[in-house]
Enzyme design. Structure first.
Site, mmCIF file in Angstrom:
data_model
loop_
_atom_site.group_PDB
_atom_site.id
_atom_site.type_symbol
_atom_site.label_atom_id
_atom_site.label_comp_id
_atom_site.label_asym_id
_atom_site.label_seq_id
_atom_site.Cartn_x
_atom_site.Cartn_y
_atom_site.Cartn_z
ATOM 1 N N HIS A 37 0.837 -1.207 0.000
ATOM 2 C CA HIS A 37 0.000 0.000 0.000
ATOM 3 C C HIS A 37 0.876 1.264 0.000
ATOM 4 C CE1 HIS A 37 -2.829 -2.837 2.168
ATOM 5 N NE2 HIS A 37 -3.623 -2.349 1.240
ATOM 6 N N GLN A 61 -18.380 -5.875 -0.269
ATOM 7 C CA GLN A 61 -17.527 -6.686 -1.145
ATOM 8 C C GLN A 61 -17.104 -8.000 -0.478
ATOM 9 O OE1 GLN A 61 -14.337 -3.551 -1.457
ATOM 10 N NE2 GLN A 61 -12.953 -5.295 -1.372
ATOM 11 N N ASP A 150 -4.062 -7.246 -7.277
ATOM 12 C CA ASP A 150 -5.487 -7.487 -7.514
ATOM 13 C C ASP A 150 -5.751 -7.251 -9.002
ATOM 14 O OD1 ASP A 150 -6.286 -8.053 -4.790
ATOM 15 O OD2 ASP A 150 -5.774 -5.980 -4.388
ATOM 16 N N GLN A 153 -9.323 -7.058 -10.345
ATOM 17 C CA GLN A 153 -9.911 -5.797 -9.859
ATOM 18 C C GLN A 153 -9.429 -4.612 -10.700
ATOM 19 O OE1 GLN A 153 -10.393 -4.586 -5.562
ATOM 20 N NE2 GLN A 153 -8.531 -3.457 -5.931
ATOM 21 N N MET A 184 2.895 -9.297 -1.002
ATOM 22 C CA MET A 184 2.356 -8.680 0.219
ATOM 23 C C MET A 184 0.847 -8.592 0.123
ATOM 24 S SD MET A 184 5.006 -6.146 1.752
ATOM 25 C CE MET A 184 6.743 -6.565 1.808
HETATM 26 O O1 PAF Z 1 -8.195 -3.410 -3.065
HETATM 27 C C1 PAF Z 1 -8.809 -3.050 -2.050
HETATM 28 O O2 PAF Z 1 -8.239 -2.877 -0.967
HETATM 29 C C2 PAF Z 1 -10.309 -2.825 -2.147
HETATM 30 O O3 PAF Z 1 -10.925 -3.754 -2.982
HETATM 31 C C3 PAF Z 1 -10.696 -1.384 -2.548
HETATM 32 C C4 PAF Z 1 -10.215 -1.066 -3.964
HETATM 33 C C5 PAF Z 1 -10.091 -0.401 -1.567
HETATM 34 C C6 PAF Z 1 -12.214 -1.224 -2.537
HETATM 35 O O4 PAF Z 1 -12.750 -1.464 -1.272
#
Ligand code: PAF
Length: 282
Positions: A37, A61, A150, A153, A184
């Site tokens: 992050h 989610q 991800d 995503q 990670m």
């Molecule tokens: O990848 C994530 O941490 C989550 O799916 C996100 C993009 C913050 C949406 O809740």
């Protein structure tokens, strides 16, 4: 760094920044931050004047038997890390700010959400697409940074931005790995020592698959998937899926080519589910 809990206050701050033509980046997170992050925030810093990090554990989610209730809440630690990386604002809404009573709208990116993680998590990407749409509307960023770990995503968000005509550039930042190769993830904290060892099989499968992909001109996806199955099973993991797909469209490749990505999800023990991916020829 400003910690903002209301959407109204967030709109207003973003609008003030826009008036002076400052480039705003959004880094959406669910907290429980790790180096991956932080690397997203660093990417944002390179390309923008103002950074908004959002921290919201998005209930819609998570599936019914997933880890929403036990998802680690480390607000003090997370906000300290976000501030230390130079974020200008932390958007940290309470759940009722995001989902008011009688909330009933959802955003669905249809086909892209159905395969891969969507098979075992049928409502997951609808929840992600809905919250990300809301976060885009509330923060009005010029740029948004997501992790390539991800992978599905990221492709879904890129599609959403095109389909809903957002004027937002989506940046996919590289996967950050532990020294031994484990990608990670906030969910790595759930691994005990045996699970941590087993979890390496995702990276091992990727490395082995990349090696074969480089050594042969013609290679079927099936061979990669078989190799992946073998490595994961031998390590004691349960392969949920392994696919070889096009890096832009997620359409399965029959044969490995320069745009092929291997993506996999593995269950470690009873409850930890990890994902990873890599381009096969790069
Ligand atoms: O990848 C994530 O941490 C989550 O799916 C996100 C993009 C913050 C949406 O809740």
């Amino acid at each position: 760094m400003k910690v903002i809990r209301s959407s109204r206050e967030m709109y207003e701050l973003s609008a003030r920044w826009k008036k002076t033509a400052q480039v705003i980046s959004l880094v959406p997170t669910m907290g429980c931050l790790h180096e991956g992050h932080l690397s997203l925030i660093r990417h944002a810093r390179e390309v923008s004047d103002k950074i908004i990090v959002s921290l919201f554990v998005n209930p819609i989610q998570f599936g019914q038997n997933e880890d929403f209730d036990s998802y680690p809440d480390q607000f003090e630690r997370d906000s300290g890390l976000i501030e230390a990386e130079g974020s200008d604002a932390l958007f940290y809404p309470p759940p009722e700010e995001m989902y008011t009573e009688n909330f009933q709208t959802s955003v669905k990116v249809k086909t892209l959400s159905q395969g891969m993680c969507g098979i075992d998590r049928p409502d997951h990407f609808g929840g992600v697409a809905t919250v990300v749409t809301k976060l885009f509307n509330i923060t009005s960023p010029d740029i948004a940074v997501f992790g390539k770990k991800d992978f599905q995503q990221l492709i879904i968000i890129k599609r959403l931005v095109k389909d809903l005509s957002y004027n937002i550039e989506i940046i996919g930042a590289p996967i950050v790995r532990e020294k031994d190769g484990l990608a990670m993830s906030s969910r790595n904290v759930y691994l005990d020592s045996a699970g941590r060892k087993c979890a390496l099989c995702l990276y091992q499968a990727i490395q082995a698959s990349k090696k074969i992909s480089h050594s042969r001109d013609e290679l079927s996806a099936e061979q990669i998937i078989e190799e992946t199955k073998k490595i994961v099973t031998q390590a004691g993991g349960q392969l949920e899926y392994a696919v070889v797909v096009n890096e832009f469209t997620l359409v399965p490749d029959n044969f490995v080519n320069n745009n092929s990505v291997l993506a996999l999800a593995v269950k470690i023990g009873d409850s930890v589910r990890l994902i990873d991916n890599s381009k096969l020829r790069s």
